[in-house]
Design an enzyme around this catalytic site. Structure first.
Site, short mmCIF file in Angstrom:
data_model
loop_
_atom_site.label_atom_id
_atom_site.label_comp_id
_atom_site.label_asym_id
_atom_site.label_seq_id
_atom_site.Cartn_x
_atom_site.Cartn_y
_atom_site.Cartn_z
N THR A 204 -71.55 2.29 -24.65
CA THR A 204 -70.94 1.43 -23.81
C THR A 204 -69.50 2.11 -23.87
OG1 THR A 204 -71.19 -1.07 -23.24
CG2 THR A 204 -69.07 0.27 -22.84
N VAL A 233 -76.62 -6.87 -15.19
CA VAL A 233 -75.88 -5.98 -15.49
C VAL A 233 -74.63 -7.26 -16.51
CG1 VAL A 233 -73.39 -6.21 -13.92
CG2 VAL A 233 -75.64 -5.54 -12.82
N ASP A 235 -70.82 -6.67 -18.39
CA ASP A 235 -69.24 -6.98 -18.31
C ASP A 235 -69.04 -5.67 -17.31
OD1 ASP A 235 -69.85 -5.95 -21.01
OD2 ASP A 235 -67.87 -5.78 -21.94
#
Ligand code: SD4
Length: 345
Positions: A204, A233, A235
């Site tokens: 991320t 999915v 955060d």
């Protein structure tokens, strides 16, 4: 070649910004870093790549929103590992991407479970700027992207991703993994969230920035947790979880086990703490503490990290376990500097 070698950053070379080990005692005095603005801050040491794309915009007086979008696109263009179409797939062998973008006035857009589109961050911005909605998902998000001129890519896995996915399939047990960056192999054991060999695995990129006018913006882009259940999915595309920005308080982004961040509305918590007068580091520590409090023994085996930028240009970060780094680029650090956040454990 590992990304850290490519960047010429060694674990030993990372400055320890906030040296003391945290514990469950009352929060220590503020030790956040005050920097010159404009400034761009990204999660992880690979955030340098994102910052390099954002800095030319910020240094010329550009808007923070343009800078963070450029940061996201640069990460999404990277040829292996972490975010974008070259990243690792879900357990069915498909790369599904999540992204969001937000400015300091509360305008925001997001996409989740998006397949075969190279720049989810730009699709998120289109959602923000051209629709009355905040979040588009799955097939609908893809159709929206195509209708707005984003090419549909072939959907093939990158060679690295294919190799890792096949290796994972051999083990054939469901074990999503996340965020082992900068952990020593010896620490990365006996946990469903870490690789046993300690090899880099973060997936991320979160970027927050303040421009020359003091405006804040942020973005997150990710392939989510590697080998996740199809449809999962985290955060990252959720406003208030993976990203929250408010010019009146500050900006924050997160990395780590997204389910835990969603449960505590992580970045919203951080920004609200800054609004109440806490320093960015204290605010991040508060959010981390809420995750730890829910289940301290489970928390030791996972990573969640927050990094925040206050409206007054202070930066702070905090993570559950040691190893969460963030990259800062401004006129003092034009090539970017990597810092290691303090941690709970
Ligand atoms: C997620 N928060 O999908 C992301 C994963 C992550 O570094 O941050 N990886 O839960």
């Amino acid at each position: 070649m590992k990304r850290r070698d490519f960047l010429g950053i060694t674990a030993a070379g990372i400055p320890l910004l906030l040296a003391a080990k945290a514990n469950s005692q009352p929060a220590p005095a503020a030790t956040s870093l005050r920097v010159k603005t404009p400034v761009v801050v990204s999660t992880w040491d690979s955030g340098i790549t994102a910052n390099i794309a954002a800095w030319p915009i910020l240094s010329k007086g550009g808007h923070a929103l343009d800078a963070v979008e450029a940061a996201g696109r640069a990460s999404e263009d990277e040829p292996s590992c972490c975010v974008g179409l070259a990243a690792w797939p879900d357990r069915d062998g498909k790369v599904t991407l999540d992204s969001c973008i937000m400015d300091g006035n509360g305008d925001c857009g997001a996409v989740s479970f998006l397949e075969r589109i190279k720049h989810p961050v730009s699709v998120a911005r289109k959602v923000m700027e051209t629709t009355p909605h905040v979040l588009l998902s799955g097939e609908g998000a893809q159709a929206f992207a195509i209708a707005n001129g984003f090419p549909l890519e072939d959907g093939k896995l990158s060679p690295d991703a294919e190799k890792e996915w096949k290796k994972w399939l051999e083990k054939s047990k469901y074990q999503p993994i996340v965020n082992v960056e900068n952990r020593k192999p010896a620490m990365a054991i006996a946990s469903p969230y870490f690789f046993d060999d300690g090899s880099p695995n973060h997936d991320t990129m979160g970027t927050i920035a303040m421009d020359a006018k003091g405006g804040l913006s942020g973005m997150v882009t990710t392939s989510g947790m590697a080998f996740k259940i199809r449809g999962r999915v985290g955060d990252s595309p959720i406003i208030g979880a993976g990203l929250f920005v408010d010019n009146e308080a500050g900006a924050a982004t997160s990395s780590g086990v997204g389910e835990e961040v969603i449960r505590i509305c992580g970045t919203h918590t951080v920004v609200e703490q800054m609004r109440m007068g806490r320093s960015p580091e204290q605010a991040c520590r508060e959010a981390v503490g809420r995750v730890v409090k829910r289940n301290p023994s489970k928390a030791k085996e996972m990573q969640v990290g927050f990094v925040a930028l206050s409206k007054t240009g202070e930066i702070g970060a905090f993570s559950i376990v040691k190893g969460f780094t963030f990259s800062v680029t401004n006129s003092e650090f034009p090539k970017g500097k990597v810092f290691l956040a303090k941690s709970w454990f």
